[in-house]
Write an enzyme that holds these catalytic residues in place. Structure first.
Site, PDB file in Angstrom:
ATOM      1  N   GLU A   1       0.845  -1.207   0.000  1.00  0.00           N
ATOM      2  CA  GLU A   1       0.000   0.000   0.000  1.00  0.00           C
ATOM      3  C   GLU A   1       0.878   1.255   0.000  1.00  0.00           C
ATOM      4  O   GLU A   1       1.893   1.313   0.689  1.00  0.00           O
ATOM      5  CB  GLU A   1      -0.900  -0.033   1.241  1.00  0.00           C
TER       6      GLU A   1
ATOM      7  N   ASP B   1       2.849   2.175  -4.997  1.00  0.00           N
ATOM      8  CA  ASP B   1       2.862   2.319  -6.463  1.00  0.00           C
ATOM      9  C   ASP B   1       3.562   3.590  -6.930  1.00  0.00           C
ATOM     10  O   ASP B   1       4.415   3.562  -7.809  1.00  0.00           O
ATOM     11  CB  ASP B   1       1.452   2.166  -7.073  1.00  0.00           C
TER      12      ASP B   1
ATOM     13  N   ASP C   1      -4.670   1.298  -9.166  1.00  0.00           N
ATOM     14  CA  ASP C   1      -6.122   1.092  -9.233  1.00  0.00           C
ATOM     15  C   ASP C   1      -6.589   0.890 -10.669  1.00  0.00           C
ATOM     16  O   ASP C   1      -7.378  -0.009 -10.971  1.00  0.00           O
ATOM     17  CB  ASP C   1      -6.857   2.298  -8.635  1.00  0.00           C
TER      18      ASP C   1
HETATM   19  C1  GLA Z   1      -5.127   5.062  -3.869  1.00  0.00           C
HETATM   20  C2  GLA Z   1      -4.389   5.411  -5.153  1.00  0.00           C
HETATM   21  C3  GLA Z   1      -3.428   4.299  -5.562  1.00  0.00           C
HETATM   22  C4  GLA Z   1      -2.526   3.864  -4.412  1.00  0.00           C
HETATM   23  C5  GLA Z   1      -3.357   3.621  -3.148  1.00  0.00           C
HETATM   24  C6  GLA Z   1      -2.493   3.361  -1.957  1.00  0.00           C
HETATM   25  O1  GLA Z   1      -5.998   3.989  -4.068  1.00  0.00           O
HETATM   26  O2  GLA Z   1      -5.289   5.666  -6.196  1.00  0.00           O
HETATM   27  O3  GLA Z   1      -2.664   4.712  -6.671  1.00  0.00           O
HETATM   28  O4  GLA Z   1      -1.520   4.792  -4.194  1.00  0.00           O
HETATM   29  O5  GLA Z   1      -4.201   4.727  -2.844  1.00  0.00           O
HETATM   30  O6  GLA Z   1      -1.776   2.192  -2.128  1.00  0.00           O
END
Ligand code: GLA
Length: 393
Positions: free
Chosen positions: A33, A36, A170
């Protein structure tokens, strides 16, 4: 859902030509988490909750969009695509804008959007809307985009029209999901591998705090900047370092801790999470779900205490299952500040745990606790239907 979208399309645009329908799912992330945008690894999967888009061409250059969730329409000329105060159209218009910026010709269209991804629950309903829109427009106007290009367009739309400087996870998960598999994605090279998710008697349970993470975008962007600051300090000593992916704890101790403790804490969480994920993937490949679960608890600790993107309700739900033998892993999921926890839980224990937690949660926060068992499904795709279904919708 398909019938509901068809019905709405017929009602809102009675004279339109028959639409195509696209389904784009929400996502979970097992571990990795806030990794990315730091060029680390993530382990997401597309789920059985999805956004549906029905779309067909118009004869003019107007864009007509309607959202079932809000029972609201928005109309704009293709020459005047701009951020809307209504908020929800931005995930659609942001994609149109990105396509136009890349010189793709987008003519008028009618679009209906609906779905069953709970909004603001950390299941990436926004990425699902963006991916569904990109896929739909690609098909409608024959743009010839690859899935990866659509992902990148969707991600950029989130940056520009929603103001969240998100990573790629995502949108990638929504577009590339594969039934019964998680995606081990290297967010630096964008190489990926599908890993079968074999949980042997365990299921993925999502507990929804019903706290909408609406205040999260500024905090999210701030975390990203803090990570970049940490990298900049390390880079003063080592030019090969491009992101936290390249940073070791030793580098943080030497170059970041002396400068700023808060930035150190943020970077420490990310550096450890990137390592944790790699170990977690090995656990999964060896079928050691218990070891993976333990890492999820540690991820939660880091997200809560060091990265500080959790909230009381999320912490409560993780604490409440920590000592339960039937729950082998739990943590907050996604950007944070609300949304869901993800739990790996023994199948037979689900109902018992849900009925134990619901009253406790209600008593503590005066909010309802919702829960879903997530099954892992394919990514963005067409939904087929018969013309007779359209007529009778
Ligand atoms: C959100 C963002 C993702 C990622 C998550 C945390 O969902 O859209 O790109 O950074 O938070 O892991």
């Amino acid at each position: 859902m398909k019938n509901q979208v068809l019905e709405q399309f017929n009602k809102i645009y009675p004279d339109a030509s028959s639409p195509i329908i696209i389904r784009s799912p929400g996502r979970i992330n097992i571990i990795g988490e806030h990794a990315d945008y730091n060029e680390g690894f993530v382990l997401p999967a597309a789920i059985d909750k999805a956004i549906y888009v029905a779309i067909s061409k118009r004869d003019d250059d107007e864009i007509h969009v309607y959202a079932g969730d809000y029972n609201e329409s928005h109309v704009v000329h293709t020459d005047a695509v701009a951020i809307s105060e209504k908020h929800w159209p931005n995930y659609i218009l942001g994609v149109v804008d990105q396509l136009q910026k890349r010189s793709y010709k987008i003519a008028g269209f009618n679009l209906v959007i609906d779905g069953d991804v709970p909004l603001g629950a950390g299941l990436s309903s926004s990425a699902a809307v963006e991916c569904a829109t990109a896929f739909a427009l690609n098909e409608l106007f024959g743009l010839g985009l690859t899935r990866l290009e659509m992902v990148q367009i969707a991600q950029k739309a989130e940056h520009t029209f929603a103001g969240v400087m998100c990573g790629i996870m995502d949108q990638f998960a929504s577009m590339f999901g594969k039934k019964d598999h998680v995606i081990q994605l290297d967010c630096r090279s964008i190489e990926y591998e599908y890993v079968p998710l074999e949980l042997k008697g365990y299921k993925i349970l999502l507990l929804n705090t019903n706290v909408k993470h609406s205040l999260s975008s500024s905090a999210y962007n701030e975390r990203r900047e803090q990570c970049e600051q940490g990298v900049a300090w390390v880079r003063e000593y080592n030019k090969d370092v491009l992101s936290l992916r390249d940073v070791t704890m030793q580098m943080l101790d030497d170059h970041v801790l002396p400068k700023d403790e808060l930035i150190y804490k943020r970077c420490k969480y990310v550096v450890e999470e990137i390592q944790r994920l790699l170990q977690g993937c090995k656990d999964l490949q060896h079928g050691d779900v218990n070891a993976l679960g333990k890492k999820m608890f540690r991820t939660h600790e880091g997200l809560s205490k060091e990265y500080e993107v959790s909230c009381e309700e999320l912490d409560f739900l993780v604490d409440a299952v920590k000592d339960d033998v039937d729950v082998i892993g739990a943590r907050m999921m996604g950007g944070g500040f609300g949304g869901c926890t993800i739990n790996i839980i023994k199948e037979e224990a689900i109902e018992g745990i849900a009925s134990r937690l619901k009253p406790l949660y209600k008593q503590a926060f005066d909010k309802d606790l919702d829960y879903y068992i997530a099954s892992i499904e394919d990514g963005t795709s067409f939904v087929t239907y018969e013309l007779s279904e359209l007529k009778s919708a």
